[in-house]
Design an enzyme around this catalytic site. Sequence first.
Site: not given
Ligand SMILES: *Cc1c(COP(=O)(O)O)cnc(C)c1O
Length: 412
Positions: A129, A206, A209, A232, A370
Site C-alpha cells: 500500500h 503492515d 488488512q 478496518k 493506493c
Molecule cells: C488501509 C491500509 C493502509 C492504510 O491504512 P490507514 O488507516 O489509511 O492508515 C495501509 N496498508 C494496507 C495494506 C491497507 O489496507
Amino acid sequence: MTSVVAAGFDVAQVRADFPLLRRQARGRPLVYLDNAATTQKPQVVIDSITRYYTEINANVHRGVHELSEVATEAYEGARVKVRVFFNARETREIVFTRNATESINLVAHAYGRQHVQKDDEVVISAMEHHSNIVPWQLLCERQGARLRVAPIDDRGELMLDAFEALLGPRTKLVAITHMSNALGTITPAAEIVRIAHAHGIPVLLDGSQAAYHMPVDVQALDCDFYAATGHKLYGPTGIGVLYGKASVLTDLPPFLGGGDMIASVTFEKSTWNVLPYKFEAGTPDIAGAIGLGAALDYITSVGLENAARHEQDLLAYGTEALTAIPGIRMIGTAAHKASILSFVMDGVHPHDIGTIVDREGVAIRTGHHCAQPVMDRFGVPATARASLAMYNTRDDVDALVRALGRVREVFA
Ligand SMILES: *Cc1c(COP(=O)(O)O)cnc(C)c1O
C-alpha cells in the site's frame, strides 16, 4: 437469506449488530463490498463512544479529579485489550496512533533517523500500500539511503528467494505487508521475519488488512513492529496501533514532540517519558481508543477464526462465480489469500464497472487501491475490487454477480 451457518457463527445475527447495513443505497438494499477501504461498525462500538462523551469525557494522564481517573482507566483499558488481541508480551509495547499510516511514519522517523544512514537500504515488496512505500521513500531521500523492492509473481505471491537475495549488510529494515489490500495475498510473514532476522534485520509488518481477517500473534510472528488501523477492525476512524518490541522501542528517539511525551522540559533540554507515552504526544483520541477496545471485544465475542472461516467460504464462492463470467480476469490468485476479489473486465474500464454496479446498490471500490505499483505489475490501470467482511453473505456476492450482468448488458 442463504447463509452457511458455521458452527458458532451465525451471519444473520452478526449482520443485526451493524445498524448501517439496514440502510439503502440508490433506493435498494445496500450491498457493502468495500470493506478493505473501511468496515462498518457494530452498535456496541457506537454506544461505547456515545457513552464516553456522555459519561466520562476528561483528559487523560493529567487530572487528579475523579473524571480524569475514569477516562484514563478506560483509555488504558483499551490498550490492554489491544495487547491481548495481538498477544503482545507487554502493554507498554502498544502505541496508539491515528492510523496505520501514522504508525509506519512513526517507525520511519524514529527508527529510520537512528538506524538508516547514507547508502543503507530498506526492503519492501512490490505489493505494498502507498502507506508502506512513501514513508520509506521519504526516509531514503532524507538519509541518502536506497529503497529495494522484492518482486511478486503472476499470482501475486512474494518471491521469497528474490526477497532474501536483496538482504545484505546494508539492509537496515524490512517493511512488508501481512496481507495485500489490492490482491488479497497473505504473505508468509513468520518466514519473512525468520529470514530477515537470520541476517540481523528487524521487520515491520503492515497488518492493516490482516488484523481483521485472521488471528494475529506478534510474539509468534516475532516481528519487531506491527502496524494496524482501527477503522478496518470494525472500530472508529482516527485511531491506529503500533506494536513494537519493548527492546526496540526503548532505544528509539521520539517521533512527535509535545505534551504527555516528556518526563521534564526546560528550555535547554527535555527528557522523554517512558513507553508507550514517549510516542504519544498531545491529547490522544481517547474516544477512538475506547471505541477500538469495544470493537476488539466484539471481534473476540464473534471469534475471528469463525469469521475467517465464513469469509474463506465466501471468497471461494465469489471467486468461482466471478471466474465463470465471460471476460472477467481475476487479479491476485495467490494460494494463500483472504477476502479480496480484484478483477478486470474485457472492454470495460473499472470505473464504469463501479458506476454501474453502484446503481444496483452494490458498493465496490475501483481504482488503484493506493497500490499503483501493483497495477503496474499486472499491466492494468486499475481494477474493480469487492472486499469481504464477517457480515457479508452469499446473497451479497449474488447481488454483485447480477450487477456485473448489468455491466455486460450496457457494454454489449
Ligand atoms: C488501509 C491500509 C493502509 C492504510 O491504512 P490507514 O488507516 O489509511 O492508515 C495501509 N496498508 C494496507 C495494506 C491497507 O489496507
